[in-house]
Design a protein around this motif. Structure first.
Motif: not given
Length: 265
Positions: A1-4, A8-9, A62-63
């Motif tokens: 999954m992504k969050l801007k 940054e993505n 998260p990464n």
């Protein structure tokens, strides 16, 4: 999954337990990987998705950018580039709360190594959102820590940890930075909570320090194993050359029991 965030993505893994019911508020645990690691790595190392299913909490892993977290004076490109990881984790909490039924009094952080350092920074700067933290094999590396609210902490460390040495100093890891002695970190954190009572138990496989009678019913606990090394107690060995985990205790079970006892006041 992504969050801007901050241009940054940012990416993360999210695991819903089999028992998740949107009609009932759930606890949220955010797990932060170590330096050069990943969300998948910490989930495997700690057996966290399976543990989420067993206990019924939502797990978010998260990464970090370039596989590191800006925990203050460590680590890697995240620190060098002054990445806003505090803002990212704060926004990530908000996003998950907007999408799932999260109990705002039961948001917790755990982390390994650089992730443990980041969990301390989050406790320093996001104490209004976090109920408790469970750092593994890390220390405080931020220059300033002034939590606005009391915070419960359960810390796990091995006397044989050479990457983040128990007695402090520069470890043999790739970050080459100074680490504060772990016992001094715990003393400082107990002072934040105005804890009045401390006890110590020495057992054959580990030592246990405990600070109670703290402000807002907070608590500070410290487990020091005689075996293992730079590892997740009771977890798995993430790679062949990594330290084997301690068999003295199961960090997951202790962490979860501690979290249940310490929702946000």
């Amino acid at each position: 999954m992504k969050l801007k965030h901050d241009g940054e993505n940012r990416t993360y893994l999210l695991h819903l337990p089999h028992s998740y019911n949107e009609a009932e508020p759930s606890s949220l645990i955010i797990a932060l990987h170590g330096g050069t690691g990943s969300a998948k790595n910490i989930e495997e190392q700690g057996g966290l998705p399976e543990f989420s299913d067993e206990k019924g909490f939502i797990l978010c892993s998260p990464n970090g950018l370039n596989k590191t977290w800006n925990a203050g004076n460590c680590c890697g490109k995240a620190e060098k580039n002054k990445v806003d990881d505090v803002g990212f984790i704060s926004s990530l909490m908000d996003k998950i709360q907007s999408e799932y039924n999260i109990d705002p009094k039961r948001i917790y952080i755990t982390g390994m190594s650089n992730g443990a350092m980041m969990s301390y920074r989050l406790a320093c700067e996001l104490s209004d959102k976090i109920a408790a933290i469970a750092p593994m094999a890390g220390t405080i590396v931020t220059n300033e820590c002034k939590p606005s609210n009391s915070m419960s902490v359960v810390h796990f460390h091995s006397k044989k940890d050479n990457s983040v040495p128990f007695d402090g100093g520069i470890g043999d890891g790739i970050s080459n930075h100074y680490n504060a002695p772990i016992d001094s970190v715990m003393q400082v954190w107990s002072s934040f909570g105005n804890c009045m009572t401390d006890t110590m138990e020495v057992r054959s496989e580990y030592d246990y320090y405990h600070w109670i009678n703290c402000a807002d019913s907070c608590e500070v606990s410290f487990y020091i194993t005689n075996d293992g090394g730079h590892s997740w107690p009771g977890g798995t060995q993430p790679r062949k050359k990594a330290d084997a985990p301690s068999n003295a205790l199961n960090a997951n079970q202790i962490m979860w029991a501690f979290f249940l006892q310490h929702p946000k006041p």
